[in-house]
Design an enzyme around this catalytic site. Structure first.
Site, PDB file in Angstrom:
ATOM      1  N   GLY A 218      63.358 102.777  45.997  1.00  0.00           N
ATOM      2  CA  GLY A 218      64.705 103.353  46.073  1.00  0.00           C
ATOM      3  C   GLY A 218      65.217 103.383  47.499  1.00  0.00           C
ATOM      4  O   GLY A 218      65.214 102.352  48.185  1.00  0.00           O
ATOM      5  N   GLY A 247      67.170  96.648  41.572  1.00  0.00           N
ATOM      6  CA  GLY A 247      65.837  96.053  41.473  1.00  0.00           C
ATOM      7  C   GLY A 247      65.900  94.563  41.170  1.00  0.00           C
ATOM      8  O   GLY A 247      65.096  93.778  41.689  1.00  0.00           O
ATOM      9  N   ASP A 248      66.861  94.158  40.346  1.00  0.00           N
ATOM     10  CA  ASP A 248      67.011  92.738  40.011  1.00  0.00           C
ATOM     11  C   ASP A 248      67.443  91.947  41.251  1.00  0.00           C
ATOM     12  O   ASP A 248      67.008  90.809  41.450  1.00  0.00           O
ATOM     13  CB  ASP A 248      68.040  92.562  38.881  1.00  0.00           C
ATOM     14  CG  ASP A 248      67.655  93.363  37.640  1.00  0.00           C
ATOM     15  OD1 ASP A 248      66.444  93.544  37.410  1.00  0.00           O
ATOM     16  OD2 ASP A 248      68.556  93.807  36.916  1.00  0.00           O
TER      17      ASP A 248
END
Lengths: 308, 308
Positions: A218, A247-248
């Site tokens: 994060g 995240g992707d």
């Protein structure tokens, strides 16, 4: 080209409402639809970075047809296979007042053994032209829990670098097949290793079989345990926005850095800058290209310790 | 045959979740889809009562295609017209613990002047074979607010009894065109007349142009101001369940009673029994046939006063 696999694609729908009140009736102000599923998001970012990308996986039914229609004008090449079942929808209900999102995810369609066999055959052909492959997201019903392990082994047999981004038992089994890279977030890492101490958990995940583990933490950026050392890469300041797809975008950064054979610190900087630029973008799952260029030279990369 | 008009059809989707928590992520346990919009619900109940029914209105895009696929095996005959826009979805999110429902309704597609003209032409042809017509629900964007008034006038010119079930300004304008029957609920009646006193408001609504006003008052049944007198019809006891579609079942009861030329008390008993049997049915918008047969002789109908 870079291949991304999304076995459980989704039609991502976003509703805007003034405020979501349980047990009330709401008029939806605005409806947006986009092709979704982690591998499709990764492919869009890769294409935006200038890489030729191919998406594969499954699409079926009325929602699958809409997904493919929406995908057609975009850069990634569509190599999705048809299935008899209906592609799931994911619904994000955005409170316009607070900006907060309530998520409702349909279950995926059941994939038959014949459909899985057809996929394996197509996957083998696609690997022949692939410089790298990313295996992304959850498994739909009907696909065995060791499916990602099987896809990792086939990629390795074809000498194609393979990144695995999933969770739970499919991650546990997949990692044992020795993928080049896994990218768990803090929760996925804790579930896999039982530890919430990032350095310990990342090293533990490496010992389970992954050549490199990049944990996404994060606002703290990423922690990478690689064959060449352990690095932490962090954004200059905490960024506020919608974390959907961050995240992707990190996966796309890692994968593009891999095929460009960048040194690890550069790959990690790219992953963190893309991730932060995705949080900052107004549309969920897109990245803000200007913010990315601005952030890239400002990512702090520090070597933490020698690899375990 | 009986014709029902649904200008703003919908694909009704139901999600089941353990509990809806704003700003959390939910896995949907079960997804159901059915053809929706008030006129389609009315037609299904009419068909279940043994009446030949035809549905018209608009359907378009991927959701319109799914709606028509789901409608095809059902009894009502599909005379929906295609449009360039996409039929809206309505989403009901049911908390499995409490049974409470959160409703999210998409806006309807914009209907072009050419599409509206095509509808008027088709409507004129359909009226030639109709014993009665029901005009049901909201107007999609692009259709003028006096549209129902226009459809009422055309039905009256064709000598076809016409029932109007809508709200707001379309009801206000439609009622002035002198429909045979309107069926407002308490809120719609209060919005139209400014009064929450049912008898006063129902009589006021009659004076605005409707030959008969049947106000649906939830657990209190219906109050009907007709040319022959004023009646109240009430179920034997308050029924618990999902009220979705209860008003549409009442419309079907009134319409079937009209074409069968039943006396008013019998029409009202049927409307109230169908409405209560819909609340009792496990699936939203269906009615429990056994409960209907049981309730029908137990509806209390009392004459309230002479018609104003």
């Amino acid at each position: 080209m870079i291949l991304t696999v999304t076995l459980n694609t989704a039609l991502d729908i976003t509703y805007h409402v003034p405020a979501l009140t349980p047990h009330a009736c709401h008029r939806v102000g605005e409806v947006r639809e986009r092709p979704g599923g982690k591998g499709l998001n990764v492919a869009r970012v890769l294409a935006a970075l200038g890489h030729e990308t191919v998406v594969t996986g499954f699409a079926g039914g009325a929602t699958g047809a809409v997904l493919r229609d929406l995908l057609a004008p975009l850069a990634p090449h569509d190599a999705l296979l048809p299935i008899a079942g209906t592609t799931r929808r994911t619904l994000a209900v955005v409170d316009d007042a607070s900006g907060d999102t309530t998520q409702l995810n349909e279950p995926g369609p059941t994939v038959s053994p014949e459909e899985w066999a057809a996929f394996l055959s197509s996957y083998g052909s696609l690997l022949r032209d692939a410089d790298a492959v990313a295996l992304c997201g959850s498994l739909p019903p009907g696909i065995h829990v060791g499916a990602y392990a099987e896809l990792v082994r086939r990629a390795r047999a074809a000498d194609v670098p393979v990144l695995l981004d999933t969770s739970g038992e499919p991650l546990r089994r997949g990692i044992a097949a020795r993928p080049d890279l896994v990218k768990p977030n803090a929760d996925e890492l804790a579930q896999l290793t039982g530890s919430r101490e990032p350095l310990r958990a990342t090293r533990d995940a490496r010992r389970r079989g992954a050549h490199t583990v990049v944990a996404s933490l994060g606002a703290d950026g990423v922690l990478a345990a690689t064959p060449d050392g352990v690095w932490q890469a962090s954004p200059p300041a905490s960024v506020k926005g919608n974390p959907t797809g961050a995240g992707d975008s990190a996966v796309a950064g890692l994968l593009s850095g891999l095929v460009e054979q960048l040194p690890w610190p550069d790959r990690l900087s790219r992953a963190v800058a893309l991730s932060a630029a995705t949080v900052l973008a107004p549309a969920a799952g897109e990245f803000d290209a200007e913010a990315y260029e601005d952030l890239l030279p400002r990512i702090a990369v520090t070597e933490r310790a020698a690899a375990a």
